[in-house]
Design a protein around this motif. Structure first.
Motif, PDB file in Angstrom:
ATOM      1  N   THR A  64      -3.839 -12.914 -37.932  1.00  0.00           N
ATOM      2  CA  THR A  64      -4.576 -12.290 -36.823  1.00  0.00           C
ATOM      3  C   THR A  64      -5.702 -13.180 -36.308  1.00  0.00           C
ATOM      4  OG1 THR A  64      -6.101 -11.117 -38.323  1.00  0.00           O
ATOM      5  CG2 THR A  64      -4.078  -9.954 -37.663  1.00  0.00           C
ATOM      6  N   LEU A  65      -6.101 -14.165 -37.103  1.00  0.00           N
ATOM      7  CA  LEU A  65      -7.152 -15.097 -36.666  1.00  0.00           C
ATOM      8  C   LEU A  65      -6.722 -15.930 -35.457  1.00  0.00           C
ATOM      9  CD1 LEU A  65      -8.327 -16.360 -40.174  1.00  0.00           C
ATOM     10  CD2 LEU A  65      -9.703 -15.031 -38.570  1.00  0.00           C
ATOM     11  N   PHE A  66      -5.420 -16.075 -35.260  1.00  0.00           N
ATOM     12  CA  PHE A  66      -4.951 -16.853 -34.113  1.00  0.00           C
ATOM     13  C   PHE A  66      -5.322 -16.198 -32.779  1.00  0.00           C
ATOM     14  CE2 PHE A  66      -1.847 -18.996 -37.011  1.00  0.00           C
ATOM     15  CZ  PHE A  66      -2.222 -20.296 -36.699  1.00  0.00           C
ATOM     16  N   VAL A  67      -5.529 -14.879 -32.781  1.00  0.00           N
ATOM     17  CA  VAL A  67      -5.841 -14.182 -31.523  1.00  0.00           C
ATOM     18  C   VAL A  67      -7.151 -14.692 -30.913  1.00  0.00           C
ATOM     19  CG1 VAL A  67      -6.304 -11.953 -30.431  1.00  0.00           C
ATOM     20  CG2 VAL A  67      -4.504 -12.144 -32.174  1.00  0.00           C
ATOM     21  N   PRO A  68      -8.298 -14.638 -31.620  1.00  0.00           N
ATOM     22  CA  PRO A  68      -9.530 -15.160 -31.011  1.00  0.00           C
ATOM     23  C   PRO A  68      -9.512 -16.668 -30.817  1.00  0.00           C
ATOM     24  CG  PRO A  68      -9.922 -14.549 -33.298  1.00  0.00           C
ATOM     25  CD  PRO A  68      -8.564 -14.036 -32.947  1.00  0.00           C
ATOM     26  N   VAL A  69      -8.808 -17.401 -31.712  1.00  0.00           N
ATOM     27  CA  VAL A  69      -8.736 -18.865 -31.568  1.00  0.00           C
ATOM     28  C   VAL A  69      -8.079 -19.251 -30.245  1.00  0.00           C
ATOM     29  CG1 VAL A  69      -7.623 -20.961 -32.449  1.00  0.00           C
ATOM     30  CG2 VAL A  69      -8.779 -19.425 -34.020  1.00  0.00           C
ATOM     31  N   ILE A  70      -6.955 -18.649 -29.947  1.00  0.00           N
ATOM     32  CA  ILE A  70      -6.231 -18.966 -28.707  1.00  0.00           C
ATOM     33  C   ILE A  70      -7.051 -18.560 -27.480  1.00  0.00           C
ATOM     34  CG2 ILE A  70      -4.204 -18.368 -27.316  1.00  0.00           C
ATOM     35  CD1 ILE A  70      -2.668 -18.151 -30.024  1.00  0.00           C
ATOM     36  N   ILE A  71      -7.704 -17.397 -27.558  1.00  0.00           N
ATOM     37  CA  ILE A  71      -8.487 -16.923 -26.404  1.00  0.00           C
ATOM     38  C   ILE A  71      -9.663 -17.851 -26.125  1.00  0.00           C
ATOM     39  CG2 ILE A  71      -9.900 -15.048 -25.486  1.00  0.00           C
ATOM     40  CD1 ILE A  71      -8.146 -13.103 -27.051  1.00  0.00           C
ATOM     41  N   TYR A  72     -10.416 -18.241 -27.179  1.00  0.00           N
ATOM     42  CA  TYR A  72     -11.570 -19.105 -26.897  1.00  0.00           C
ATOM     43  C   TYR A  72     -11.126 -20.498 -26.446  1.00  0.00           C
ATOM     44  CZ  TYR A  72     -12.236 -21.958 -31.291  1.00  0.00           C
ATOM     45  OH  TYR A  72     -12.144 -22.869 -32.332  1.00  0.00           O
ATOM     46  N   GLY A  73      -9.978 -20.960 -26.943  1.00  0.00           N
ATOM     47  CA  GLY A  73      -9.454 -22.245 -26.476  1.00  0.00           C
ATOM     48  C   GLY A  73      -9.127 -22.214 -24.992  1.00  0.00           C
ATOM     49  N   VAL A  74      -8.491 -21.131 -24.544  1.00  0.00           N
ATOM     50  CA  VAL A  74      -8.157 -20.968 -23.122  1.00  0.00           C
ATOM     51  C   VAL A  74      -9.425 -20.877 -22.275  1.00  0.00           C
ATOM     52  CG1 VAL A  74      -7.139 -19.385 -21.434  1.00  0.00           C
ATOM     53  CG2 VAL A  74      -5.907 -19.905 -23.554  1.00  0.00           C
ATOM     54  N   MET A  75     -10.428 -20.168 -22.766  1.00  0.00           N
ATOM     55  CA  MET A  75     -11.658 -19.980 -21.988  1.00  0.00           C
ATOM     56  C   MET A  75     -12.466 -21.269 -21.857  1.00  0.00           C
ATOM     57  SD  MET A  75     -13.128 -16.193 -22.728  1.00  0.00           S
ATOM     58  CE  MET A  75     -14.139 -16.355 -21.263  1.00  0.00           C
TER      59      MET A  75
END
Length: 390
Positions: free
Chosen positions: A169-180
């Motif tokens: 589930t840690l991949f969810v915030p990682v991917i979002i902050y990378g995109v932002m």
């Protein structure tokens, strides 16, 4: 700061810190997975396996701090993203003390790069309200721990799914902050804006006041994170679901940091730190004698104490020692995490051989020392302010 989207950068920074914080909560839940009932590690061995989360953080902070000025905030932010992603994959694959150690090291380095890059980003973007905005940014450390604690509880205890899914589930915030962060323009650090030379920056970190704050950071971080990181083992005999106590503690911390502005204005950073030390000591001492529902009361008092430690320590340095720059903030953060890497195996040894209450009593010594230290700091700062006014 033309063409810099402050609100987007701040939101992305908060998501990166949520990722960091979730790793702490999920790691706390992994203690039982890798313990005697699971993989078979002792509490001391788990302490050593978890230690890289903190000294890896320290390494990244010490390396990343000076590099932020030379390479720029953006590059260090992407280092954080890459090492976060690698660390999560390795954690999912871990099946022994050694593999858990390596995985935790990568996660710790990622967390350290987040702090190394994003604390200077916040102070650069909000130079007129550093302590306030650092507290607002660091809302998402306890906020992320609440999220991670609830996710861990839901995935493993309610839904009965595997611990690997919980880590995933840690991949969810990682991917979002990378995109932002992708494609955004970043400001230069405050030290670069001020035109402070490298020589002055390095000489500034040798000032007695800065060294005193580094010493205090050792104790504040160990008091907070040394306790919360081992919450599963510390409270498993007194409450049914220790991870919910962790969520409770960090919920209080998140609310406190969100509304810290008024308190900071009244007490000033040095007063906030004294207040924090007193409540932390009382909370830890009460945790040694309470159980059941009263544990939440003791944990709440402890939470009120540790709420302002980390961001106010950073804010103090940013406000009163700005010439130390990103390096100063990195040394502070690195010192804090390094102290936790030292205290975790010690706590594990105490719990293995002396029992949980003995570990908590030993930890309560740290805020007791801080009460004396911050009384001295308040006296020094008040005297300094009086001289400045005359």
């Amino acid at each position: 700061m033309e063409n810099i989207n402050k609100s987007r950068l701040f939101l992305a920074s908060c998501l990166a810190l949520i990722t960091t914080a979730m790793t702490f909560a999920i790691r706390a839940r992994l203690e039982t997975v890798f313990g005697q009932e699971g993989v078979g590690l002792t509490l001391e061995e788990i302490g050593y396996a978890f230690a890289p989360a903190f000294f890896g953080f320290t390494i990244a902070m010490i390396i990343g701090g000076p590099l932020v000025d030379f390479l720029g905030i953006k590059k260090i932010t992407w280092f954080a993203f890459i090492t976060h992603a690698v660390g999560i994959v390795l954690t999912i694959m871990a099946d022994s003390m050694t593999s858990l150690f390596i995985a935790t090291l990568f996660v710790g380095i990622g967390n350290g790069f987040v702090e190394a890059a994003l604390n200077p980003l916040i102070t650069s973007m909000y130079s007129d309200s550093k302590t306030k905005m650092l507290n607002r940014f660091h809302v998402w450390f306890p906020g992320g721990i609440v999220i991670g604690s609830i996710v861990g509880w839901l995935v493993m205890d309610v839904l009965g799914l595997s611990w690997q899914i919980m880590v995933g589930t840690l991949f969810v915030p990682v991917i979002i902050y990378g995109v932002m962060f992708f494609g955004q323009k970043f400001p230069v650090t405050e030290r670069v804006q001020m035109g402070v030379s490298n020589k002055k920056m390095f000489s500034s970190i040798g000032k007695p006041l800065f060294l005193f704050m580094v010493f205090c950071m050792f104790l504040t971080a160990a008091s907070e994170l040394g306790t919360t990181q081992r919450i599963e083992s510390l409270l498993k005999e007194t409450v049914a679901v220790p991870l919910l106590v962790l969520a409770f503690i960090n919920g209080i911390m998140a609310l406190g940091r969100l509304f810290a502005g008024g308190a900071i204005h009244k007490l000033k950073p040095s007063g906030m730190l004294l207040f924090s030390a007193i409540f932390t000591f009382i909370g830890l001492w009460l945790l040694t004698i309470t159980s059941g529902g009263m544990t939440f009361v003791s944990a709440g008092i402890f939470a009120v104490g540790v709420t302002f430690f980390w961001p106010t320590m950073l804010g103090f340095v940013a406000e009163y020692l700005p010439e130390t720059g990103a390096l100063g903030l990195s040394i502070m953060g690195g010192a804090g995490m390094f102290s936790v890497s030292l205290v975790l195996p010690i706590m594990g040894n105490l719990m293995d051989n002396e029992g949980v209450n003995e570990a908590l009593r030993t930890m309560s010594i740290l805020p007791a020392i801080l009460i004396v230290a911050f009384l001295g700091l308040n006296f020094y700062m008040n005297k300094k302010n009086k001289i400045a006014k005359t």
